[in-house]
Write a protein that holds these residues in place. Structure first.
Motif, PDB file in Angstrom:
ATOM      1  N   ILE A 104      31.987  54.057   2.599  1.00  0.00           N
ATOM      2  CA  ILE A 104      32.348  53.894   4.297  1.00  0.00           C
ATOM      3  C   ILE A 104      32.590  52.534   5.031  1.00  0.00           C
ATOM      4  O   ILE A 104      33.510  52.299   5.616  1.00  0.00           O
ATOM      5  N   ALA A 105      31.503  51.792   4.838  1.00  0.00           N
ATOM      6  CA  ALA A 105      31.660  50.626   5.361  1.00  0.00           C
ATOM      7  C   ALA A 105      30.425  49.687   4.655  1.00  0.00           C
ATOM      8  O   ALA A 105      29.746  49.900   3.816  1.00  0.00           O
ATOM      9  N   VAL A 106      30.406  48.539   5.077  1.00  0.00           N
ATOM     10  CA  VAL A 106      29.803  47.222   4.586  1.00  0.00           C
ATOM     11  C   VAL A 106      28.726  46.550   5.735  1.00  0.00           C
ATOM     12  O   VAL A 106      29.237  46.621   6.937  1.00  0.00           O
ATOM     13  N   VAL A 107      27.490  46.293   5.531  1.00  0.00           N
ATOM     14  CA  VAL A 107      26.552  45.883   6.573  1.00  0.00           C
ATOM     15  C   VAL A 107      27.225  44.535   6.846  1.00  0.00           C
ATOM     16  O   VAL A 107      27.242  43.750   6.081  1.00  0.00           O
ATOM     17  N   LYS A 108      27.343  44.306   8.092  1.00  0.00           N
ATOM     18  CA  LYS A 108      27.858  42.874   8.724  1.00  0.00           C
ATOM     19  C   LYS A 108      26.740  42.165   9.162  1.00  0.00           C
ATOM     20  O   LYS A 108      26.627  40.822   9.156  1.00  0.00           O
ATOM     21  N   SER A 109      25.536  42.804   9.936  1.00  0.00           N
ATOM     22  CA  SER A 109      24.256  41.954  10.342  1.00  0.00           C
ATOM     23  C   SER A 109      23.179  43.065  10.462  1.00  0.00           C
ATOM     24  O   SER A 109      23.466  44.304  10.452  1.00  0.00           O
ATOM     25  N   ILE A 110      22.247  42.716  10.802  1.00  0.00           N
ATOM     26  CA  ILE A 110      20.870  43.433  10.763  1.00  0.00           C
ATOM     27  C   ILE A 110      20.236  42.937  12.152  1.00  0.00           C
ATOM     28  O   ILE A 110      20.231  41.916  12.565  1.00  0.00           O
ATOM     29  N   THR A 111      20.005  44.050  12.753  1.00  0.00           N
ATOM     30  CA  THR A 111      19.167  43.773  14.152  1.00  0.00           C
ATOM     31  C   THR A 111      17.783  44.170  13.953  1.00  0.00           C
ATOM     32  O   THR A 111      17.572  45.384  13.754  1.00  0.00           O
ATOM     33  N   ARG A 112      16.730  43.018  14.187  1.00  0.00           N
ATOM     34  CA  ARG A 112      15.315  43.511  14.175  1.00  0.00           C
ATOM     35  C   ARG A 112      14.809  42.927  15.386  1.00  0.00           C
ATOM     36  O   ARG A 112      15.146  41.505  15.617  1.00  0.00           O
ATOM     37  N   ASN A 113      14.041  43.757  16.114  1.00  0.00           N
ATOM     38  CA  ASN A 113      13.426  42.976  17.497  1.00  0.00           C
ATOM     39  C   ASN A 113      14.188  42.435  18.348  1.00  0.00           C
ATOM     40  O   ASN A 113      14.092  41.126  18.718  1.00  0.00           O
ATOM     41  N   ASN A 114      15.615  42.921  18.487  1.00  0.00           N
ATOM     42  CA  ASN A 114      16.610  42.534  19.341  1.00  0.00           C
ATOM     43  C   ASN A 114      17.083  41.175  18.756  1.00  0.00           C
ATOM     44  O   ASN A 114      17.923  40.422  19.406  1.00  0.00           O
ATOM     45  N   LYS A 115      17.038  40.752  17.665  1.00  0.00           N
ATOM     46  CA  LYS A 115      17.385  39.325  16.897  1.00  0.00           C
ATOM     47  C   LYS A 115      18.544  39.855  16.053  1.00  0.00           C
ATOM     48  O   LYS A 115      18.168  40.720  15.100  1.00  0.00           O
ATOM     49  N   LYS A 116      19.635  39.239  15.802  1.00  0.00           N
ATOM     50  CA  LYS A 116      20.899  39.663  14.822  1.00  0.00           C
ATOM     51  C   LYS A 116      20.643  38.801  13.854  1.00  0.00           C
ATOM     52  O   LYS A 116      20.545  37.701  14.030  1.00  0.00           O
ATOM     53  N   ILE A 117      20.733  39.187  12.660  1.00  0.00           N
ATOM     54  CA  ILE A 117      20.739  38.366  11.539  1.00  0.00           C
ATOM     55  C   ILE A 117      22.007  38.700  10.627  1.00  0.00           C
ATOM     56  O   ILE A 117      22.217  39.896  10.102  1.00  0.00           O
ATOM     57  N   ASP A 118      22.832  37.752  10.788  1.00  0.00           N
ATOM     58  CA  ASP A 118      24.125  37.959  10.000  1.00  0.00           C
ATOM     59  C   ASP A 118      23.765  37.747   8.488  1.00  0.00           C
ATOM     60  O   ASP A 118      23.067  37.051   7.859  1.00  0.00           O
ATOM     61  N   VAL A 119      24.749  38.755   7.682  1.00  0.00           N
ATOM     62  CA  VAL A 119      24.675  38.709   6.177  1.00  0.00           C
ATOM     63  C   VAL A 119      24.883  37.555   5.597  1.00  0.00           C
ATOM     64  O   VAL A 119      24.630  37.242   4.223  1.00  0.00           O
ATOM     65  N   ASN A 120      25.678  36.642   6.531  1.00  0.00           N
ATOM     66  CA  ASN A 120      25.976  35.018   5.754  1.00  0.00           C
ATOM     67  C   ASN A 120      24.787  34.067   6.049  1.00  0.00           C
ATOM     68  O   ASN A 120      24.942  32.830   5.547  1.00  0.00           O
ATOM     69  N   ASN A 121      23.826  34.588   6.742  1.00  0.00           N
ATOM     70  CA  ASN A 121      22.465  33.647   7.020  1.00  0.00           C
ATOM     71  C   ASN A 121      21.889  33.271   5.592  1.00  0.00           C
ATOM     72  O   ASN A 121      21.741  34.010   4.839  1.00  0.00           O
ATOM     73  N   LYS A 122      21.578  31.926   5.567  1.00  0.00           N
ATOM     74  CA  LYS A 122      21.197  31.390   4.182  1.00  0.00           C
ATOM     75  C   LYS A 122      19.925  32.126   3.409  1.00  0.00           C
ATOM     76  O   LYS A 122      19.840  32.272   2.381  1.00  0.00           O
ATOM     77  N   LEU A 123      19.098  32.230   4.559  1.00  0.00           N
ATOM     78  CA  LEU A 123      17.871  32.786   3.948  1.00  0.00           C
ATOM     79  C   LEU A 123      18.015  34.442   3.582  1.00  0.00           C
ATOM     80  O   LEU A 123      17.450  34.864   2.604  1.00  0.00           O
ATOM     81  N   TYR A 124      18.907  34.935   4.356  1.00  0.00           N
ATOM     82  CA  TYR A 124      19.311  36.314   3.950  1.00  0.00           C
ATOM     83  C   TYR A 124      20.034  36.412   2.640  1.00  0.00           C
ATOM     84  O   TYR A 124      19.663  37.224   1.638  1.00  0.00           O
ATOM     85  N   VAL A 125      20.959  35.534   2.380  1.00  0.00           N
ATOM     86  CA  VAL A 125      21.630  35.258   1.402  1.00  0.00           C
ATOM     87  C   VAL A 125      20.668  35.168   0.067  1.00  0.00           C
ATOM     88  O   VAL A 125      20.858  35.782  -0.936  1.00  0.00           O
TER      89      VAL A 125
END
Length: 157
Positions: A104-125
């Motif tokens: 259906i879709a792919v995750v673009k970002s994660i929101t945790r405690n009102n902070k957005k984490i982009d899936v291109n973030n180096k630590l997330y990758v």
């Protein structure tokens, strides 16, 4: 007695709206339920922003619908002749045979405690690549972690 203004709606009921929003180029914010994507995604704390895509790669987290109608959010850990190979971060058993028609879709970002984490973030990758790389060893990590967590829970009661 206090009146509640809470409305609970199933994903089956929301799916036509989600599908329309994504097909029109929009995004959908979806709260996390379940434990299959621990330790990354926590039920009640995190949500994901979904976007429509036609291209998927290893390490992507996708939102898909199984043939039995269940909606799932899991990570792509590979591809074979039957389609994509998926696994939740809190699991070690692979699911195969997921085709583009299921996605259906792919995750673009994660929101945790009102902070957005982009899936291109180096630590997330980096996290994603490590977590996929250790897939064959996950049971040796996750089973003891679950046992320790259970013991700690018993000690607190």
């Amino acid at each position: 007695m206090e009146k509640s203004n809470k409305l609970t709606v199933s994903l089956n009921e929301l799916y036509p709206i989600i599908k329309e929003q994504l097909e029109n180029g929009g995004t959908v914010q979806l709260p996390i339920t379940g434990t299959s994507m621990l330790p990354l995604l926590v039920w009640g704390r995190d949500s994901v922003e979904l976007v429509k895509s036609n291209e998927f790669k290893k390490c992507d987290i996708i939102f898909y619908r199984r043939d039995d109608g269940h909606f799932v959010l899991h990570r792509i850990v590979g591809k074979d002749d039957k389609g994509y190979v998926l696994c939740g971060d809190n699991q070690w058993v692979k699911e195969t045979g997921i085709e583009n028609r299921h996605i259906i879709a792919v995750v673009k970002s994660i929101t945790r405690n009102n902070k957005k984490i982009d899936v291109n973030n180096k630590l997330y990758v980096l996290y994603s690549k490590i977590w996929v790389a250790i897939l064959r060893f996950r049971r040796f990590i996750l089973i003891p972690m679950r046992k320790i967590k259970g013991l700690l829970k018993k000690c607190r009661t």
